[in-house]
Enzyme design. Structure first.
Site, PDB file in Angstrom:
ATOM      1  N   GLN A  64     106.757   7.443   4.294  1.00 22.09           N
ATOM      2  CA  GLN A  64     105.720   8.022   5.160  1.00 22.09           C
ATOM      3  C   GLN A  64     106.184   9.382   5.673  1.00 22.09           C
ATOM      4  OE1 GLN A  64     104.118   4.688   7.966  1.00 22.09           O
ATOM      5  NE2 GLN A  64     106.122   4.059   7.281  1.00 22.09           N
TER       6      GLN A  64
ATOM      7  N   HIS B  13     102.233  10.228   2.920  1.00 24.68           N
ATOM      8  CA  HIS B  13     101.621  11.143   3.885  1.00 24.68           C
ATOM      9  C   HIS B  13     101.816  12.613   3.514  1.00 24.68           C
ATOM     10  CE1 HIS B  13     101.756   7.734   7.135  1.00 24.68           C
ATOM     11  NE2 HIS B  13     100.801   7.572   6.247  1.00 24.68           N
TER      12      HIS B  13
HETATM   13  P1  OAD Z   1     107.380   6.005  14.284  1.00 25.32           P
HETATM   14  O1  OAD Z   1     107.908   7.136  15.118  1.00 25.32           O
HETATM   15  O2  OAD Z   1     106.104   5.375  14.652  1.00 25.32           O
HETATM   16  O3  OAD Z   1     108.470   4.847  14.244  1.00 25.32           O
HETATM   17  C1  OAD Z   1     109.827   5.098  14.012  1.00 25.32           C
HETATM   18  C2  OAD Z   1     110.530   3.769  14.000  1.00 25.32           C
HETATM   19  O4  OAD Z   1     111.879   3.992  13.651  1.00 25.32           O
HETATM   20  C3  OAD Z   1     110.534   3.025  15.346  1.00 25.32           C
HETATM   21  O5  OAD Z   1     110.154   1.675  15.128  1.00 25.32           O
HETATM   22  C4  OAD Z   1     111.996   3.126  15.826  1.00 25.32           C
HETATM   23  O6  OAD Z   1     112.397   1.953  16.522  1.00 25.32           O
HETATM   24  C5  OAD Z   1     112.720   3.242  14.487  1.00 25.32           C
HETATM   25  N1  OAD Z   1     114.005   3.958  14.528  1.00 25.32           N
HETATM   26  C6  OAD Z   1     114.343   5.059  15.245  1.00 25.32           C
HETATM   27  N2  OAD Z   1     115.584   5.469  14.934  1.00 25.32           N
HETATM   28  C7  OAD Z   1     116.051   4.619  13.977  1.00 25.32           C
HETATM   29  C8  OAD Z   1     117.266   4.522  13.229  1.00 25.32           C
HETATM   30  N3  OAD Z   1     118.255   5.372  13.411  1.00 25.32           N
HETATM   31  N4  OAD Z   1     117.374   3.517  12.327  1.00 25.32           N
HETATM   32  C9  OAD Z   1     116.361   2.619  12.133  1.00 25.32           C
HETATM   33  N5  OAD Z   1     115.191   2.668  12.813  1.00 25.32           N
HETATM   34  C10 OAD Z   1     115.034   3.652  13.710  1.00 25.32           C
HETATM   35  O7  OAD Z   1     107.362   6.533  12.794  1.00 25.32           O
HETATM   36  P2  OAD Z   1     106.590   5.971  11.529  1.00 25.32           P
HETATM   37  O8  OAD Z   1     106.551   4.484  11.530  1.00 25.32           O
HETATM   38  O9  OAD Z   1     107.165   6.670  10.339  1.00 25.32           O
HETATM   39  O10 OAD Z   1     101.585   9.532  10.111  1.00 25.32           O
HETATM   40  O11 OAD Z   1     105.166   6.522  11.765  1.00 25.32           O
HETATM   41  C11 OAD Z   1     104.233   6.321  10.760  1.00 25.32           C
HETATM   42  C12 OAD Z   1     103.271   7.427  10.740  1.00 25.32           C
HETATM   43  O12 OAD Z   1     102.722   7.610  12.031  1.00 25.32           O
HETATM   44  C13 OAD Z   1     103.837   8.784  10.402  1.00 25.32           C
HETATM   45  O13 OAD Z   1     104.031   8.979   9.034  1.00 25.32           O
HETATM   46  C14 OAD Z   1     102.749   9.652  10.936  1.00 25.32           C
HETATM   47  C15 OAD Z   1     102.481   8.994  12.260  1.00 25.32           C
HETATM   48  O14 OAD Z   1     101.252   9.076  12.730  1.00 25.32           O
HETATM   49  C16 OAD Z   1     100.965  10.634   9.732  1.00 25.32           C
HETATM   50  O15 OAD Z   1     101.392  11.747   9.993  1.00 25.32           O
HETATM   51  C17 OAD Z   1      99.736  10.359   8.947  1.00 25.32           C
END
Ligand code: OAD
Length: 253
Positions: A104, A122
Site C-alpha cells: 500500500q 496505491h
Molecule cells: P497506517 O498508518 O494506517 O498503519 C500503520 C500500521 O503500522 C499501524 O497499525 C502501526 O501500528 C504499524 N506500525 C508502525 N510502526 C511499525 C513497525 N516499525 N513495525 C510494524 N508495524 C508498525 O498505514 P496503512 O495501513 O499503510 O491510503 O494505511 C493504509 C492506507 O491508508 C495508506 O496506503 C493510505 C492511507 O489512507 C491511500 O493513500 C489510498
C-alpha cells in the site's frame, strides 16, 4: 534492547513447506526508515485533513497546494533509505517459488531494497499522470516546478497515487486478490488494516485456507482472525524469519 522473537512450531512448519507466499505491506514497514505512518500520533497527516490534500476534489479546488504537498513528500522520501524490513522482504522473494508483495506504500522503498515481484495498490509517488486524460507522464523534471506542470492534452499533472474516493488500479488489485486466494502463507505487515479493499486481502487468504501471520507494533482489526500475531517492529521480526529460512529451508525451492 529488543525482546526475543520466537516463532511458533506451526509457523516454522509453514515457513519450511510453503511454496505460495504473499506479503501485504503498509506504512509501518517504512516507519523505521523515518517516514511517519498515516494514523500514528506523529502521523504525516496530523496537521492536515486528508480530504484537503488527497482527494480529486482537493486537487480541483487547489492544484498548487496539493502539488506542493506531494513535492514536499517526494523530497522527504528521496532522502530516506530502505530499512531491515524492506531488505528482509526482498530476500523472501528469492526464497519462495511463488511470491507476491502487495504494497500500500507509495514511497518506492521496497523497489530500492530490491523487491521486484510486487504490485502497488496505491500507486507510486515517483510517477505522475494527467488529471484529465490519465496518461502517465515520463517528465521527471516536472517534480521541480511549483505549480502542476501541464500534460500535452492541457490537463494538470498529478502524482500517480490513489486518492480517497478513487478506485484502486485493476492491474494491481486483480493479481493481489488472486495471489491471496492461492497463498499458503500470508503476511500482513505494518498495516492498520483499515483501508479497503487492501484490508480484505488477509481475510480472502484466510478463507481460502492460508496460514495468516500479522506483524505489527500493536493489535489491529484483523488481529483476532490471524493464525499468528507477532507483536513488534517489522525491522526486527522479519530478519529473524529470513534467518530461520536461510538456516533451515535448503534446496526447497
Ligand atoms: P497506517 O498508518 O494506517 O498503519 C500503520 C500500521 O503500522 C499501524 O497499525 C502501526 O501500528 C504499524 N506500525 C508502525 N510502526 C511499525 C513497525 N516499525 N513495525 C510494524 N508495524 C508498525 O498505514 P496503512 O495501513 O499503510 O491510503 O494505511 C493504509 C492506507 O491508508 C495508506 O496506503 C493510505 C492511507 O489512507 C491511500 O493513500 C489510498
Amino acid at each position: 534492547m529488543p525482546k526475543r522473537i520466537s516463532l511458533s512450531p506451526a509457523l516454522e512448519e509453514k515457513l519450511l513447506s510453503a511454496k505460495k507466499v504473499v506479503i501485504l505491506s503498509g506504512a509501518g514497514v517504512s516507519s523505521e526508515s523515518g517516514i511517519s505512518t498515516f494514523r500514528d500520533k506523529d502521523g504525516l497527516w496530523e496537521k492536515f485533513k486528508p480530504e484537503d490534500l488527497a482527494t480529486p476534489s482537493a486537487f480541483q479546488r487547489n492544484p498548487q497546494l496539493v502539488w506542493e504537498w506531494y513535492a514536499y513528500r517526494r523530497k522527504k522520501i528521496q532522502s530516506v533509505k530502505p530499512n531491515p524490513a524492506h531488505v528482509a522482504i526482498a530476500k523472501m522473494e528469492k526464497i519462495f517459488p511463488e511470491f507476491l508483495l502487495v504494497t500500500q506504500n507509495i514511497d518506492n522503498l521496497h523497489q530500492k531494497a530490491g523487491s521486484r515481484k510486487l504490485v502497488e495498490l496505491h500507486g507510486n509517488i515517483n510517477r505522475n499522470k494527467c488529471f484529465t486524460c490519465e496518461k502517465i507522464s515520463s517528465d521527471s523534471k516536472s517534480d521541480s516546478k511549483t505549480v502542476p506542470p501541464l500534460c500535452p492534452c492541457g490537463g494538470y499533472l498529478r502524482p500517480d497515487v490513489v486518492w480517497f474516493g478513487e478506485l484502486l488500479p485493476e492491474k494491481a488489485l486483480e493479481p493481489a486478490q488472486r495471489a491471496s486466494i492461492e497463498a499458503e502463507l500470508f503476511f500482513s505487515v505494518g498495516t492498520s488494516a483499515l483501508v479497503y479493499p487492501a484490508a480484505s486481502l488477509p481475510f480472502l487468504a484466510k478463507e481460502a485456507g492460508a496460514f495468516v501471520v500479522e506483524i505489527n507494533t500493536g493489535e489491529t482489526e484483523i488481529s483476532p482472525a490471524v493464525d499468528e500475531l507477532l507483536l513488534g517492529k517489522a525491522g526486527e521480526i522479519l530478519p529473524v524469519i529470513v534467518k530461520f529460512l536461510k538456516q533451515n529451508r535448503k534446496n526447497k525451492k
